[in-house]
Design a protein around this motif. Structure first.
Motif, mmCIF file in Angstrom:
data_model
loop_
_atom_site.group_PDB
_atom_site.id
_atom_site.type_symbol
_atom_site.label_atom_id
_atom_site.label_comp_id
_atom_site.label_asym_id
_atom_site.label_seq_id
_atom_site.Cartn_x
_atom_site.Cartn_y
_atom_site.Cartn_z
ATOM 1 N N ASP A 109 0.842 -1.203 0.000
ATOM 2 C CA ASP A 109 0.000 0.000 0.000
ATOM 3 C C ASP A 109 0.874 1.249 0.000
ATOM 4 O OD1 ASP A 109 -2.359 1.446 -0.101
ATOM 5 O OD2 ASP A 109 -2.527 1.589 2.084
ATOM 6 N N HIS A 110 1.917 1.203 -0.819
ATOM 7 C CA HIS A 110 2.816 2.350 -0.952
ATOM 8 C C HIS A 110 3.250 2.408 -2.416
ATOM 9 C CE1 HIS A 110 5.088 5.565 0.683
ATOM 10 N NE2 HIS A 110 6.169 5.143 0.083
ATOM 11 N N HIS A 111 2.977 3.518 -3.074
ATOM 12 C CA HIS A 111 3.028 3.547 -4.532
ATOM 13 C C HIS A 111 4.046 4.546 -5.082
ATOM 14 C CE1 HIS A 111 -0.917 2.025 -3.210
ATOM 15 N NE2 HIS A 111 -0.763 1.194 -4.227
ATOM 16 N N SER B 46 8.235 9.097 -2.488
ATOM 17 C CA SER B 46 7.981 10.022 -1.384
ATOM 18 C C SER B 46 6.681 9.560 -0.737
ATOM 19 C CB SER B 46 7.822 11.448 -1.923
ATOM 20 O OG SER B 46 7.526 12.336 -0.870
ATOM 21 N N THR B 47 6.562 9.778 0.542
ATOM 22 C CA THR B 47 5.322 9.402 1.223
ATOM 23 C C THR B 47 4.424 10.630 1.230
ATOM 24 O OG1 THR B 47 6.512 7.799 2.564
ATOM 25 C CG2 THR B 47 4.335 8.478 3.354
ATOM 26 N N HIS B 48 3.407 10.617 0.390
ATOM 27 C CA HIS B 48 2.575 11.813 0.204
ATOM 28 C C HIS B 48 1.876 12.207 1.500
ATOM 29 C CE1 HIS B 48 2.751 9.867 -3.949
ATOM 30 N NE2 HIS B 48 3.621 10.855 -3.925
ATOM 31 N N ASP B 49 1.418 11.177 2.250
ATOM 32 C CA ASP B 49 0.705 11.458 3.502
ATOM 33 C C ASP B 49 1.619 12.164 4.516
ATOM 34 O OD1 ASP B 49 -1.428 10.111 2.366
ATOM 35 O OD2 ASP B 49 -1.036 8.235 3.415
#
Ligand code: H2B
Length: 96
Positions: free
Chosen positions: A56-58, A73-76
């Motif tokens: 669950d990481h895109h 990059s982790t958008h959240d």
């Protein structure tokens, strides 16, 4: 959700991630993968997509013929986290 890595932590993990570097102008890491041909590039993307979905990481990515440009990059979180490091490692392993 994972916490953003400090600049120092980012530098340290990049030392253990062959081919990955900081993206200029934003809190992200990137790598350009170059394969033998389109078939190899798209095979990589297919396997990486399945791994990314499981995590669950895109990725952000762009494919032109045998080249795949990846930005993680982790958008959240608004920056690089352990999730990006994990996906980068997985992508390196898939690319072989
Ligand atoms: N991928 C990336 N790169 N960053 C995120 O913050 C993110 C993601 N968030 N994939 C996930 C999906 C989130 O939207 C879902 C709801 O878990």
């Amino acid at each position: 959700m994972a916490d953003r890595l400090s600049a120092e932590a980012r530098r340290q993990v990049l030392g253990g991630l062959p081919g990955w570097s900081e993206v200029q102008g934003r809190d992200a890491i990137g790598k350009t993968f170059i394969f033998k041909d389109f078939n190899e590039a798209f095979g990589f993307m297919t396997r990486a997509a399945l791994a990314a979905e499981k995590m669950d990481h895109h990725p952000e990515w762009r494919n032109v013929y045998k080249t795949v440009e990846v930005v993680l990059s982790t958008h959240d979180a608004g920056g690089v986290t352990a999730l990006d490091v994990a996906l980068a490692k997985t992508m390196n392993a898939i690319a072989g």
